[in-house]
Design a protein around this motif. Structure first.
Motif, PDB file in Angstrom:
ATOM      1  N   GLY A  93       0.691  -1.386  -0.026  1.00  0.00           N
ATOM      2  CA  GLY A  93       0.022  -0.062  -0.042  1.00  0.00           C
ATOM      3  C   GLY A  93       0.812   1.304  -0.228  1.00  0.00           C
ATOM      4  O   GLY A  93       1.968   1.275   0.447  1.00  0.00           O
ATOM      5  N   HIS A  94       0.300   2.109  -0.299  1.00  0.00           N
ATOM      6  CA  HIS A  94       1.116   3.499  -0.522  1.00  0.00           C
ATOM      7  C   HIS A  94       0.004   4.637  -0.040  1.00  0.00           C
ATOM      8  O   HIS A  94      -1.109   4.621  -0.427  1.00  0.00           O
ATOM      9  CB  HIS A  94       1.554   3.934  -1.908  1.00  0.00           C
ATOM     10  N   CYS A 159       6.177   8.082   2.139  1.00  0.00           N
ATOM     11  CA  CYS A 159       4.842   7.067   2.173  1.00  0.00           C
ATOM     12  C   CYS A 159       5.171   6.320   3.534  1.00  0.00           C
ATOM     13  O   CYS A 159       6.361   6.135   3.837  1.00  0.00           O
ATOM     14  CB  CYS A 159       5.196   5.884   1.165  1.00  0.00           C
ATOM     15  N   PHE A 161       3.769   3.546   4.870  1.00  0.00           N
ATOM     16  CA  PHE A 161       3.514   2.212   4.821  1.00  0.00           C
ATOM     17  C   PHE A 161       4.811   1.911   5.467  1.00  0.00           C
ATOM     18  O   PHE A 161       5.733   2.324   5.038  1.00  0.00           O
ATOM     19  CB  PHE A 161       3.430   1.859   3.423  1.00  0.00           C
ATOM     20  N   HIS A 164       8.425   1.917   3.870  1.00  0.00           N
ATOM     21  CA  HIS A 164       8.605   2.512   2.642  1.00  0.00           C
ATOM     22  C   HIS A 164       9.438   3.735   2.671  1.00  0.00           C
ATOM     23  O   HIS A 164      10.054   4.181   1.671  1.00  0.00           O
ATOM     24  CB  HIS A 164       7.174   2.463   2.213  1.00  0.00           C
ATOM     25  N   MET A 168      10.673   5.792  -0.174  1.00  0.00           N
ATOM     26  CA  MET A 168       9.571   6.650  -0.734  1.00  0.00           C
ATOM     27  C   MET A 168       9.685   8.040  -0.086  1.00  0.00           C
ATOM     28  O   MET A 168       9.028   8.209   1.115  1.00  0.00           O
ATOM     29  CB  MET A 168       8.338   6.067  -0.566  1.00  0.00           C
TER      30      MET A 168
HETATM   31 ZN    ZN Z   1       4.509   3.048  -0.251  1.00  0.00          ZN
END
Ligand code: ZN
Length: 175
Positions: A93-94, A159, A161, A164, A168
Motif C-alpha cells: 500500500g502507498h 509514504c 507504509f 517504505h 519513498m
Molecule cells: Zn509505499
C-alpha cells in the motif's frame, strides 16, 4: 376597398407569422442558453479550482516518480497521488504524507509503523505535531487527491507504509 384592406391585413398577418417562424430566433434560443450555462459552469469551476495541480505516482518497487516538488507559497495546490502498482494493498500500500518543515522522516516513519489501525498515520502527539497533510492509503490502481496551501519552507514527504519511507521520500520546496 374593404376587401382590399382585409387582404392587406391578411398578407400582413401572414408575413408576421412567416417572420416569427424564421426570424424570432426560437431555434437559436436553446443554443444560446446552453452556451451561457457552459460559461457559468466554467466560471464556477475556475473560481473553485486550485491554481495548480500536481500528479505523483507510487509503484510496486517502492518508488515515487518524483522526489522534489515545487509549490508557490500561499497558492492552493491540488496534489493527486496514484498507486500505479499491482500488488495488494496489504503488501504494497502507498500513501502520500506531507510533514511540517523540520520534521524527521525517520521518527515519523517509525511511529507510523505501529499505527496500522489508522492506515499508518500516527495519532499520538508527536506524530500529529509533525503531520501537515496526507492522502488515504491506496491499493493498486487507486488514487486520492488533497488540496494544500502551504507557507514558504521545505516540507519532507513520504509514504508511511512500514519500511517504505527509506525509499519513498522527498521534499516539497515552497517559495
Ligand atoms: Zn509505499
Amino acid at each position: 376597398m374593404k376587401f382590399t384592406v382585409t387582404s392587406i391585413i391578411g398578407i400582413a398577418l401572414s408575413l408576421t407569422s412567416v417572420a416569427s417562424a424564421c426570424g424570432c430566433g426560437c431555434k437559436d434560443h436553446p443554443k444560446k442558453d446552453a452556451a451561457a450555462e457552459v460559461k457559468t459552469e466554467e466560471a464556477a469551476e475556475a473560481e473553485a479550482a486550485p491554481a495548480k495541480e500536481i500528479v505523483i505516482t507510487g509503484n510496486d518497487t517502492m518508488q515515487f516518480d518524483q522526489a522534489a516538488l515545487e509549490l508557490t507559497a500561499g497558492e492552493a495546490t491540488k496534489i493527486t497521488f496514484k498507486n500505479v502498482g499491482n500488488l495488494p494493498k496489504a503488501a504494497m500500500g502507498h500513501n502520500f504524507v506531507i510533514l511540517k518543515p523540520g520534521s524527521d522522516i525517520l521518527k515519523f516513519g517509525m511511529a507510523a509503523a505501529s499505527a496500522a489501525a489508522t492506515e499508518y498515520i500516527p495519532q499520538d502527539e508527536a506524530g500529529t505535531a509533525m503531520l501537515e497533510a496526507h492522502t488515504k492509503l491506496l491499493g493498486p490502481g487507486e488514487e486520492d487527491s488533497i488540496v494544500v496551501t502551504l507557507e514558504a519552507g521545505e516540507y519532507p514527504f513520504l509514504c508511511s507504509f512500514p519500511g517504505h519511507y527509506a525509499m519513498m521520500k522527498g521534499v516539497i520546496t515552497v517559495k
